[in-house]
Write a protein that holds these residues in place. Sequence first.
Motif, PDB file in Angstrom:
ATOM      1  N   PRO A   1       0.808  -1.214   0.000  1.00  0.00           N
ATOM      2  CA  PRO A   1       0.000   0.000   0.000  1.00  0.00           C
ATOM      3  C   PRO A   1       0.848   1.274   0.000  1.00  0.00           C
TER       4      PRO A   1
ATOM      5  N   LYS B   1       0.463   4.491  -2.539  1.00  0.00           N
ATOM      6  CA  LYS B   1       0.362   5.899  -2.146  1.00  0.00           C
ATOM      7  C   LYS B   1       1.320   6.750  -2.968  1.00  0.00           C
TER       8      LYS B   1
ATOM      9  N   VAL C   1      -2.047  -6.578  -3.854  1.00  0.00           N
ATOM     10  CA  VAL C   1      -1.492  -5.722  -2.820  1.00  0.00           C
ATOM     11  C   VAL C   1      -1.244  -6.569  -1.581  1.00  0.00           C
TER      12      VAL C   1
ATOM     13  N   PHE D   1      -3.967  -2.481   4.257  1.00  0.00           N
ATOM     14  CA  PHE D   1      -4.496  -1.882   3.032  1.00  0.00           C
ATOM     15  C   PHE D   1      -5.791  -1.160   3.406  1.00  0.00           C
TER      16      PHE D   1
ATOM     17  N   THR E   1      -7.017   4.057   0.541  1.00  0.00           N
ATOM     18  CA  THR E   1      -6.001   3.793  -0.492  1.00  0.00           C
ATOM     19  C   THR E   1      -6.587   2.933  -1.607  1.00  0.00           C
ATOM     20  N   ALA E   2      -7.394   1.941  -1.244  1.00  0.00           N
ATOM     21  CA  ALA E   2      -8.016   1.075  -2.252  1.00  0.00           C
ATOM     22  C   ALA E   2      -8.933   1.887  -3.175  1.00  0.00           C
TER      23      ALA E   2
ATOM     24  N   THR F   1      -6.858   4.074  -5.480  1.00  0.00           N
ATOM     25  CA  THR F   1      -6.188   3.245  -6.486  1.00  0.00           C
ATOM     26  C   THR F   1      -7.170   2.804  -7.556  1.00  0.00           C
TER      27      THR F   1
ATOM     28  N   ASN G   1      -6.312  -8.000  -2.125  1.00  0.00           N
ATOM     29  CA  ASN G   1      -5.527  -7.829  -0.909  1.00  0.00           C
ATOM     30  C   ASN G   1      -5.108  -9.225  -0.479  1.00  0.00           C
TER      31      ASN G   1
END
Length: 124
Positions: A3, A7, A26, A31, A35-36, A39, A51
Amino acid sequence: LTPSHLKMLETYADGVDVPNLETLIVGGEEFTTDTARKTQKLLGDSVKIHNEYGPTETTVGCCDYVYSSEKDKGLSVGIGRPIANMQLYILNEMELCGIGIPGELCIAGDGVAKGYLNQPELTA
């Protein structure tokens, strides 16, 4: 990718163009759904974001979860279900916990390193 790498991608990628990317895996640290979500927005909805979780002793990956912006509303993306030939157990003092009861994640199966069996020093 971790992760943390994602970023960096958010920060430095301006109009990322990866037309053949279908799957992103990832792992390595928490996670977050934030962030997910970022992304997914950056790469597009057609990219599946997995994940993958697992400590080194389980050949790194022992379970997998596919992120869903529709379902995942908590702080972190789940670690999912065990992959083939692996089992996950939530235990509290070596007893199985009920659903929603906190405990220790214990991993079993073909991917667990055998070097720890009956070797308390290594297990510690």
